[in-house]
Each structure stands twice: as C-alpha cells, then as structure tokens.
Design a protein around this motif. Structure first.
Motif, PDB file in Angstrom:
ATOM      1  N   GLU A  47      33.511  59.090  35.582  1.00 62.98           N
ATOM      2  CA  GLU A  47      33.554  58.277  34.365  1.00 62.98           C
ATOM      3  C   GLU A  47      33.536  56.788  34.709  1.00 62.98           C
ATOM      4  O   GLU A  47      32.779  56.002  34.133  1.00 62.98           O
ATOM      5  CB  GLU A  47      34.813  58.601  33.565  1.00 62.98           C
ATOM      6  CG  GLU A  47      35.056  57.722  32.347  1.00 62.98           C
ATOM      7  CD  GLU A  47      34.188  58.084  31.161  1.00 62.98           C
ATOM      8  OE1 GLU A  47      34.132  57.282  30.204  1.00 62.98           O
ATOM      9  OE2 GLU A  47      33.561  59.157  31.167  1.00 62.98           O
ATOM     10  N   HIS A  50      30.061  55.587  35.991  1.00 62.93           N
ATOM     11  CA  HIS A  50      29.111  55.390  34.889  1.00 62.93           C
ATOM     12  C   HIS A  50      29.419  54.102  34.127  1.00 62.93           C
ATOM     13  O   HIS A  50      28.505  53.345  33.768  1.00 62.93           O
ATOM     14  CB  HIS A  50      29.162  56.578  33.923  1.00 62.93           C
ATOM     15  CG  HIS A  50      28.409  57.786  34.379  1.00 62.93           C
ATOM     16  ND1 HIS A  50      27.046  57.786  34.570  1.00 62.93           N
ATOM     17  CD2 HIS A  50      28.824  59.050  34.655  1.00 62.93           C
ATOM     18  CE1 HIS A  50      26.649  58.993  34.948  1.00 62.93           C
ATOM     19  NE2 HIS A  50      27.713  59.779  35.016  1.00 62.93           N
ATOM     20  N   ARG A  72      32.410  66.019  30.152  1.00 63.21           N
ATOM     21  CA  ARG A  72      32.767  64.643  29.812  1.00 63.21           C
ATOM     22  C   ARG A  72      31.565  63.717  29.875  1.00 63.21           C
ATOM     23  O   ARG A  72      31.382  62.855  29.030  1.00 63.21           O
ATOM     24  CB  ARG A  72      33.860  64.162  30.782  1.00 63.21           C
ATOM     25  CG  ARG A  72      34.218  62.686  30.680  1.00 63.21           C
ATOM     26  CD  ARG A  72      34.986  62.374  29.427  1.00 63.21           C
ATOM     27  NE  ARG A  72      35.168  60.931  29.267  1.00 63.21           N
ATOM     28  CZ  ARG A  72      35.849  60.368  28.275  1.00 63.21           C
ATOM     29  NH1 ARG A  72      36.433  61.117  27.364  1.00 63.21           N
ATOM     30  NH2 ARG A  72      35.960  59.068  28.194  1.00 63.21           N
ATOM     31  N   ARG A  73      30.728  63.885  30.906  1.00 57.96           N
ATOM     32  CA  ARG A  73      29.593  62.999  31.146  1.00 57.96           C
ATOM     33  C   ARG A  73      28.362  63.855  31.443  1.00 57.96           C
ATOM     34  O   ARG A  73      28.016  64.097  32.594  1.00 57.96           O
ATOM     35  CB  ARG A  73      29.870  62.051  32.325  1.00 57.96           C
ATOM     36  CG  ARG A  73      30.925  60.997  32.063  1.00 57.96           C
ATOM     37  CD  ARG A  73      30.312  59.652  31.643  1.00 57.96           C
ATOM     38  NE  ARG A  73      29.590  59.693  30.400  1.00 57.96           N
ATOM     39  CZ  ARG A  73      30.081  59.274  29.229  1.00 57.96           C
ATOM     40  NH1 ARG A  73      31.292  58.807  29.131  1.00 57.96           N
ATOM     41  NH2 ARG A  73      29.315  59.308  28.170  1.00 57.96           N
ATOM     42  N   THR A  76      25.511  63.142  34.052  1.00 58.28           N
ATOM     43  CA  THR A  76      25.715  63.326  35.488  1.00 58.28           C
ATOM     44  C   THR A  76      24.807  64.438  36.008  1.00 58.28           C
ATOM     45  O   THR A  76      24.651  65.481  35.363  1.00 58.28           O
ATOM     46  CB  THR A  76      27.181  63.695  35.772  1.00 58.28           C
ATOM     47  OG1 THR A  76      28.024  62.693  35.196  1.00 58.28           O
ATOM     48  CG2 THR A  76      27.443  63.801  37.260  1.00 58.28           C
TER      49      THR A  76
END
Length: 290
Positions: A47, A50, A72-73, A76
């Motif tokens: 996180e 990013h 979450r991301r 990725t």
C-alpha cells in the motif's frame, strides 16, 4: 557532523512523472515480504509503495498475504517478471524461513539491483554484493553489528551514540543503514550522516516500519527506473551509496510527515499504520509542489 534532512532536500529527491514516462521508467518494485504469521506486513508495504508513486509493484509471497494484497490493491502484479529494485524481509521470521526462500533472497543480494532489507532478512546481509539499504531498529542494529564483528555498544540511554553505531555498521557491511527511531539516522559507508526527526510520537506503533519499507522501496525503484531510462540500459549501478542515502532520508521524512498528517486529520489523535500509508500521497504531492 550530521545533516538534518529538510523538506527542500526531500523535494529535490522526488521526481514528477512526465508525458514520456511509462511504468518501467517510473520504477517497478519487486516485493518479497509478509508471511502466513504476519500477512499484514505485505499489505502495508505494498500500500505504501503504491501511494509513494511508482510504475508497478510485483508482489511475490505466500498464498494468504498474496490474497490480502490483491484484495486491498488489485493493481498489484503477483507474477514474476522485470523489476528494478527489491523490498524483502518485512513481516518474516528468519527462524521460519524455508531453504527455498533463503536461496531466493540470497540470489537477490548477490545481484546488481538495489535491495531494501528489513526485519526477517537482515541476517542475510553480511556478504551481500548488491546495493543494499537496511532498515533496522536498535535491537536489529545490535545483531547486525555482532554479525559484522563490531564491538557491542549501548544504543539506548543517555549518551548513546546511535549515529556512530550506524556509521560503523555501514562501513563494516558496505551498506546504507537507516536506523529507525524518533530520530532516524541514515549512514552510508563513506558519506555524510543524515538525520530525520519524527514530527509525531504517534508513529511508534505496530506496522509503521512496514510502511517505511514500502516508501523506501518505491523511491529506490523509481530512481533506478529513471536511471535505466536515461542510460538506455540497466541503470541500477547509477544508484551509488550517496544516492541511496538521500533516498533513505527522504523516505524517513515522508514517513514521519505522513504520520503527522494522519494524526492532524484526527484532531491530533492516535493513528494506525494503514492511516500513515494512506497519507503518503498527500505528503508527496506537497513536496513536489515546492
């Protein structure tokens, strides 16, 4: 004499992307962090990377943290491929590391790309030939000093020479040392000592070191990507120790001020590591606006 790192110096390290950039010239960070025991470290580091601003994050880790990172991301990438720097060790335990993981990490440390080394991979640093930045706290620095054959010294209490300890360790191991604390010390094997004072004590919380690793990894990958684009070939060798020292001090500056911004948004109250990671982008933006 130590150099206190300022907003102006941090801003000078950062790079605004241009219309000619692509994800590789902006930097690709490979991440081998997190474990089934500590999966959150992977999420926090990715996180933060990013939010710091780079072209791509490749996360290569166990199944559970991989699932959490992608939840979450989702931007990725979880497949192996081209990278320009590595972040390793956060959220891992050397005593639980498999032989295959040890071999993979040793291969990275024997390569030419810069590697940010945290927590559970610090034991592999002695003998590394890659450009390395280590991010220990005081107890971890003591273990690094022991591995380097340096004398035991006190790193806490009145009169503790944390700066001298970081300098000795950097010189003995041939690495850049970012010694975490309320006053972070960045030392290189032969260069200036840079210090960064944390603007808030709320930063002393679980997971914030994982966020720092992600910030630093992203900055190193971005610098390596830009160097590669400028050179028209592998530009990782352009990241000398002084450059890594400036990147490390900038990471510490961004980290501390992201924590302060997160606390200010909560009326000066307590924060979590994820709050810090989410505030990184606004700190980067403010510095770039200078």
């Amino acid at each position: 004499m130590a150099l206190e790192w300022t907003a102006e110096q941090a801003a000078g390290v950062l790079r605004m992307p241009t219309a000619s950039d692509d994800k590789y010239s902006r930097g690709v960070l490979g991440v081998r962090t997190g474990s089934d025991r500590y999966p959150g470290a992977a999420v926090l580091g990715v996180e933060a990377a990013h939010r710091t601003g780079l072209g791509m994050v490749r996360y290569l880790g166990p199944e559970r943290p991989t699932a959490l990172v992608l939840a979450r991301r989702p931007e990725t990438v979880s497949a192996d491929g081209r990278v320009q720097a590595w972040l390793i060790g956060s959220g891992t335990d050397a005593s639980e590391r498999s032989a295959a993981d040890t071999a993979a990490l040793r291969e990275l440390l024997a390569g030419s790309m810069p590697v940010v080394v945290d927590a559970g991979a610090l034991d592999l640093v002695p003998g590394a030939v890659a450009p390395v930045v280590v991010t220990p706290h005081d107890r971890e620095l003591a273990r690094l000093r022991e591995a380097a054959g340096l004398p035991e010294i006190s790193l806490t209490g009145p009169g503790a020479d944390r700066g001298g300890a970081a300098v000795d360790t950097a010189a003995a191991l041939g690495v850049t040392v970012l010694l975490k604390g309320s006053r972070t010390v960045v030392a290189t094997p032969a260069g200036p000592v840079r210090t960064v004072v944390s603007p808030t004590a709320w930063l002393a919380a679980a997971g914030t070191g994982d966020v720092l690793g992600g910030i630093l990894g992203a900055l190193v990958a971005g610098a390596a990507g830009a160097a590669e684009a400028d050179a028209g070939a592998d530009g990782s060798a352009a990241l000398d120790a002084d450059t890594l020292g400036a990147l490390a001090a900038t990471a510490a500056y961004v980290h501390g001020h992201a924590a302060a911004a997160a606390s200010a948004a909560r009326s000066g109250g307590p924060i979590t590591a994820l709050d810090v990671a989410e505030s990184v982008a606004s700190v980067i933006g403010t510095l770039l606006a200078r």
